[in-house]
Design a protein around this motif. Sequence first.
Motif, PDB file in Angstrom:
ATOM      1  N   SER A   1      95.350  -2.852  80.055  1.00  0.00           N
ATOM      2  CA  SER A   1      95.268  -2.999  78.600  1.00  0.00           C
ATOM      3  C   SER A   1      96.397  -3.903  78.138  1.00  0.00           C
ATOM      4  O   SER A   1      97.463  -3.969  78.766  1.00  0.00           O
ATOM      5  CB  SER A   1      95.386  -1.641  77.904  1.00  0.00           C
ATOM      6  OG  SER A   1      94.310  -0.788  78.240  1.00  0.00           O
TER       7      SER A   1
ATOM      8  N   THR B   1      94.736  -4.470  69.823  1.00  0.00           N
ATOM      9  CA  THR B   1      94.460  -4.325  71.248  1.00  0.00           C
ATOM     10  C   THR B   1      93.562  -5.469  71.699  1.00  0.00           C
ATOM     11  O   THR B   1      92.386  -5.539  71.349  1.00  0.00           O
ATOM     12  CB  THR B   1      93.782  -2.975  71.552  1.00  0.00           C
ATOM     13  OG1 THR B   1      94.649  -1.912  71.129  1.00  0.00           O
ATOM     14  CG2 THR B   1      93.506  -2.838  73.040  1.00  0.00           C
TER      15      THR B   1
ATOM     16  N   HIS C   1      91.278  -3.636  76.641  1.00  0.00           N
ATOM     17  CA  HIS C   1      91.321  -2.178  76.726  1.00  0.00           C
ATOM     18  C   HIS C   1      90.757  -1.707  78.059  1.00  0.00           C
ATOM     19  O   HIS C   1      89.556  -1.822  78.322  1.00  0.00           O
ATOM     20  CB  HIS C   1      90.521  -1.556  75.576  1.00  0.00           C
ATOM     21  CG  HIS C   1      90.516  -0.055  75.593  1.00  0.00           C
ATOM     22  ND1 HIS C   1      91.590   0.697  75.170  1.00  0.00           N
ATOM     23  CD2 HIS C   1      89.575   0.823  76.006  1.00  0.00           C
ATOM     24  CE1 HIS C   1      91.294   1.981  75.314  1.00  0.00           C
ATOM     25  NE2 HIS C   1      90.080   2.073  75.827  1.00  0.00           N
TER      26      HIS C   1
ATOM     27  N   ARG D   1      98.264  -4.905  74.357  1.00  0.00           N
ATOM     28  CA  ARG D   1      98.364  -4.766  72.907  1.00  0.00           C
ATOM     29  C   ARG D   1      99.411  -5.727  72.361  1.00  0.00           C
ATOM     30  O   ARG D   1     100.463  -5.933  72.963  1.00  0.00           O
ATOM     31  CB  ARG D   1      98.723  -3.326  72.530  1.00  0.00           C
ATOM     32  CG  ARG D   1      97.612  -2.329  72.806  1.00  0.00           C
ATOM     33  CD  ARG D   1      97.948  -0.947  72.270  1.00  0.00           C
ATOM     34  NE  ARG D   1      99.047  -0.320  73.020  1.00  0.00           N
ATOM     35  CZ  ARG D   1      98.883   0.368  74.152  1.00  0.00           C
ATOM     36  NH1 ARG D   1      97.672   0.512  74.684  1.00  0.00           N
ATOM     37  NH2 ARG D   1      99.920   0.906  74.747  1.00  0.00           N
TER      38      ARG D   1
ATOM     39  N   THR E   1     100.368  -4.239  78.956  1.00  0.00           N
ATOM     40  CA  THR E   1     100.915  -3.080  78.261  1.00  0.00           C
ATOM     41  C   THR E   1     100.706  -1.829  79.092  1.00  0.00           C
ATOM     42  O   THR E   1     101.532  -0.914  79.103  1.00  0.00           O
ATOM     43  CB  THR E   1     100.238  -2.914  76.891  1.00  0.00           C
ATOM     44  OG1 THR E   1     100.374  -4.134  76.150  1.00  0.00           O
ATOM     45  CG2 THR E   1     100.863  -1.770  76.106  1.00  0.00           C
TER      46      THR E   1
END
Length: 242
Positions: free
Chosen positions: A8, A15, A18, A10, A54
Amino acid sequence: MIEVQNVSKRFGSFTALHDVSFRVEAGEVYGLLGENGAGKTTLMRMMATILRPTQGEIEIEGFSVTKEPEVVRRRIGILFGGDVGLYSRLTARENIAYFGSLYGLQKAQIAARIEHLSRVFEMEPFLDRPVGPFSRGMRQKVAIARTLVHDPAVILLDEPTTGLDVTAANLFRRMIRMLQEEGKTILFSSHNMTEIDKLCKRIALVHRGRLHYAGSVDGLRERYGMHDLDELFMAVVEGSDR
């Protein structure tokens, strides 16, 4: 080999990707398919160690992009679409040689690689001319040669045929097949379904930052009972948006 594990990304509250997971096998040409803004470039920038995930992990040939970025950089070649980032006042040869030196190649190695790549991409007529006045196709040839100067095992190509004419795009496809024959692992992103269909047997389909399919093109056709890849893409996208 490329392993993407539950990745993921962000940016503040936004975002971009994902929980994306898929695997590209060694020696495979794998398609990363999605419309503009789907998250393809963000994912490839993480593979190239330009951005950090992330969450999750990406491994290139068994090396972590977050824990071993310098090792990863030596094993990859990366080309992003759009601006190819050449130095206009330098010749094609000088541009390629400069990037070869950044990878630590010796002068003799650089010279040999340039001669080889110039033959492959038919660059001899303009190899020693400044790249400033070059056409889009000529500049893209130089950029691809620069990407391959250090003979990387894994090649990341993000929308590489953007702006190319039919002749240059066909040359690019021949180059991809040649690199596959040499055993290179290639991840090729595009929103051009026809191009993906010609080059890739397996794909990952990303829409709005989420992975909606990872597997064979034939498997996707069987799932939806359609052959045309444009129609397949729209069927997946429309199904996910409901």
